[in-house]
Write an enzyme that holds these catalytic residues in place. Sequence first.
Site, PDB file in Angstrom:
ATOM      1  N   LYS A  13       0.830  -1.212   0.000  1.00 25.30           N
ATOM      2  CA  LYS A  13       0.000   0.000   0.000  1.00 25.30           C
ATOM      3  C   LYS A  13       0.862   1.259   0.000  1.00 25.30           C
ATOM      4  O   LYS A  13       0.628   2.177  -0.781  1.00 25.30           O
ATOM      5  CB  LYS A  13      -0.926   0.029   1.234  1.00 25.30           C
ATOM      6  CG  LYS A  13      -1.856  -1.161   1.345  1.00 25.30           C
ATOM      7  CD  LYS A  13      -2.793  -1.039   2.549  1.00 25.30           C
ATOM      8  CE  LYS A  13      -2.104  -1.040   3.895  1.00 25.30           C
ATOM      9  NZ  LYS A  13      -1.488  -2.339   4.279  1.00 25.30           N
ATOM     10  N   ARG A  88      -9.363   0.978   9.106  1.00 22.32           N
ATOM     11  CA  ARG A  88      -8.976  -0.390   9.451  1.00 22.32           C
ATOM     12  C   ARG A  88     -10.057  -1.108  10.248  1.00 22.32           C
ATOM     13  O   ARG A  88      -9.885  -2.279  10.576  1.00 22.32           O
ATOM     14  CB  ARG A  88      -7.717  -0.334  10.311  1.00 22.32           C
ATOM     15  CG  ARG A  88      -6.419  -0.700   9.568  1.00 22.32           C
ATOM     16  CD  ARG A  88      -5.319  -0.502  10.572  1.00 22.32           C
ATOM     17  NE  ARG A  88      -4.099  -1.186  10.338  1.00 22.32           N
ATOM     18  CZ  ARG A  88      -3.023  -0.619   9.776  1.00 22.32           C
ATOM     19  NH1 ARG A  88      -3.092   0.585   9.265  1.00 22.32           N
ATOM     20  NH2 ARG A  88      -1.902  -1.294   9.705  1.00 22.32           N
ATOM     21  N   ARG A 127      12.203  -5.750   4.949  1.00 17.42           N
ATOM     22  CA  ARG A 127      12.187  -4.384   4.414  1.00 17.42           C
ATOM     23  C   ARG A 127      12.901  -3.381   5.323  1.00 17.42           C
ATOM     24  O   ARG A 127      12.938  -3.528   6.542  1.00 17.42           O
ATOM     25  CB  ARG A 127      10.761  -3.935   4.081  1.00 17.42           C
ATOM     26  CG  ARG A 127       9.861  -3.734   5.265  1.00 17.42           C
ATOM     27  CD  ARG A 127       8.429  -3.471   4.802  1.00 17.42           C
ATOM     28  NE  ARG A 127       7.560  -3.226   5.935  1.00 17.42           N
ATOM     29  CZ  ARG A 127       6.270  -2.951   5.851  1.00 17.42           C
ATOM     30  NH1 ARG A 127       5.672  -2.881   4.678  1.00 17.42           N
ATOM     31  NH2 ARG A 127       5.560  -2.732   6.943  1.00 17.42           N
ATOM     32  N   ARG A 161      11.507  -0.778  10.801  1.00 21.67           N
ATOM     33  CA  ARG A 161      10.428  -0.538  11.745  1.00 21.67           C
ATOM     34  C   ARG A 161      10.480  -1.560  12.875  1.00 21.67           C
ATOM     35  O   ARG A 161      10.663  -2.746  12.624  1.00 21.67           O
ATOM     36  CB  ARG A 161       9.078  -0.651  11.018  1.00 21.67           C
ATOM     37  CG  ARG A 161       8.732   0.583  10.229  1.00 21.67           C
ATOM     38  CD  ARG A 161       7.523   0.402   9.367  1.00 21.67           C
ATOM     39  NE  ARG A 161       6.379  -0.211  10.057  1.00 21.67           N
ATOM     40  CZ  ARG A 161       5.164  -0.305   9.540  1.00 21.67           C
ATOM     41  NH1 ARG A 161       4.933   0.186   8.325  1.00 21.67           N
ATOM     42  NH2 ARG A 161       4.196  -0.876  10.195  1.00 21.67           N
ATOM     43  N   ARG A 172      -0.382  -8.443  13.434  1.00 22.03           N
ATOM     44  CA  ARG A 172      -0.940  -7.433  12.516  1.00 22.03           C
ATOM     45  C   ARG A 172      -1.820  -8.091  11.461  1.00 22.03           C
ATOM     46  O   ARG A 172      -2.860  -7.559  11.085  1.00 22.03           O
ATOM     47  CB  ARG A 172       0.200  -6.634  11.871  1.00 22.03           C
ATOM     48  CG  ARG A 172       0.867  -5.665  12.860  1.00 22.03           C
ATOM     49  CD  ARG A 172       2.258  -5.244  12.453  1.00 22.03           C
ATOM     50  NE  ARG A 172       2.278  -4.483  11.222  1.00 22.03           N
ATOM     51  CZ  ARG A 172       3.378  -4.306  10.484  1.00 22.03           C
ATOM     52  NH1 ARG A 172       4.540  -4.817  10.859  1.00 22.03           N
ATOM     53  NH2 ARG A 172       3.320  -3.607   9.388  1.00 22.03           N
TER      54      ARG A 172
HETATM   55  P1  AMP Z   1       1.004   0.574   9.213  1.00 21.18           P
HETATM   56  O1  AMP Z   1       2.163   1.473   8.963  1.00 21.18           O
HETATM   57  O2  AMP Z   1      -0.212   0.977   8.424  1.00 21.18           O
HETATM   58  O3  AMP Z   1       1.338  -0.875   9.047  1.00 21.18           O
HETATM   59  O4  AMP Z   1       0.599   0.779  10.756  1.00 21.18           O
HETATM   60  C1  AMP Z   1       1.492   0.453  11.799  1.00 21.18           C
HETATM   61  C2  AMP Z   1       0.737   0.346  13.114  1.00 21.18           C
HETATM   62  O5  AMP Z   1       0.121   1.590  13.435  1.00 21.18           O
HETATM   63  C3  AMP Z   1      -0.400  -0.662  13.106  1.00 21.18           C
HETATM   64  O6  AMP Z   1       0.033  -1.995  13.378  1.00 21.18           O
HETATM   65  C4  AMP Z   1      -1.305  -0.109  14.213  1.00 21.18           C
HETATM   66  O7  AMP Z   1      -0.767  -0.391  15.485  1.00 21.18           O
HETATM   67  C5  AMP Z   1      -1.178   1.394  13.992  1.00 21.18           C
HETATM   68  N1  AMP Z   1      -2.185   1.893  13.024  1.00 21.18           N
HETATM   69  C6  AMP Z   1      -1.943   2.446  11.796  1.00 21.18           C
HETATM   70  N2  AMP Z   1      -3.074   2.816  11.191  1.00 21.18           N
HETATM   71  C7  AMP Z   1      -4.078   2.485  12.047  1.00 21.18           C
HETATM   72  C8  AMP Z   1      -5.497   2.578  11.995  1.00 21.18           C
HETATM   73  N3  AMP Z   1      -6.128   3.093  10.914  1.00 21.18           N
HETATM   74  N4  AMP Z   1      -6.204   2.136  13.069  1.00 21.18           N
HETATM   75  C9  AMP Z   1      -5.603   1.632  14.159  1.00 21.18           C
HETATM   76  N5  AMP Z   1      -4.276   1.478  14.279  1.00 21.18           N
HETATM   77  C10 AMP Z   1      -3.502   1.903  13.226  1.00 21.18           C
END
Ligand code: AMP
Length: 215
Positions: A13, A88, A127, A161, A172
Site C-alpha cells: 500500500k 482499518r 524491508r 520498523r 498485525r
Molecule cells: P502501518 O504502517 O499501516 O502498518 O501501521 C502500523 C501500526 O500503526 C499498526 O500496526 C497499528 O498499530 C497502527 N495503526 C496504523 N493505522 C491504524 C489505523 N487506521 N487504526 C488503528 N491502528 C492503526
Amino acid sequence: MNIILLGPPGAGKGTQAQRLVEHHGMRQLSTGDMLRAAVKAGTPVGLEAKAVMERGELVSDEIVSKLIDAELTAMGDSVGAIFDGYPRTEAQAHSLDEILAGHGRSLDYVIELEVDEDALVERITGRFTCAACGEGYHDVFKQPRVPGVCDKCGSTEFKRRPDDNEDTVRTRMAEYRAKTAPILPVYEARGIVRRVDGMADIAEVTGAIEAILAG
Ligand code: AMP
C-alpha cells in the site's frame, strides 16, 4: 479523487501510494506514518500509541480518525487523497464517510491489493528504508545499487520498523483478518471496490491501479 488502498500489512500500500503521489500529485494519508511521527516526537498521541503499535494491535479509532480529519483540513479540499492503512475497522469506515462529507469529498474507489499471506512475512521482515529520504528497500528484493548507500539521496543511514518482526507481523495480520477485511462488503455494496494482484511486480501493480483511476 479520493481512494482507499486496502490490503494486509506488506501488501504494498505504502509503495503504491508513493508512486501515485509522484505521478498524480495526490496526497498520501498514512495513519501508520502519522502515528510513527507522533511516537518519535513524543506527543501525547505518540505516548499512547507506542506500546500498542509494538504489539501489532490497533490504536483507538478515535485517535486515528482525528489524525485523518486534521490532515484533510491542513491539505485543503482540491488535492486528491490516498488513504493508506485507514480505515482499518468498521467504526473508522463510518467515521471516514462523515469526515469526507465534512470536506465536500466522497470516495471514488477502494482498491484491494490481493496477496498471498505466506509471502508477506518474508516481504515485511526484509524491508528497510533510508533514514533520510524514506526510500524503501528490501534484503532480498531491492538492495541499494551501491551497498549501504541510498539510490535516491546518497545517505548511508537506514532504518527498520520495530514492528516488522515475525511475531508482531502475525498479530498485525490477525488484526487485518478480524477487523479490516470485514469492511470490504460495505464498499462492495456501493460498487466501488476494485481488485489488483498485489503479488505482481511493483510497476505492474502501479499500472493496474492507474488503469482503474483512468476509468
Ligand atoms: P502501518 O504502517 O499501516 O502498518 O501501521 C502500523 C501500526 O500503526 C499498526 O500496526 C497499528 O498499530 C497502527 N495503526 C496504523 N493505522 C491504524 C489505523 N487506521 N487504526 C488503528 N491502528 C492503526
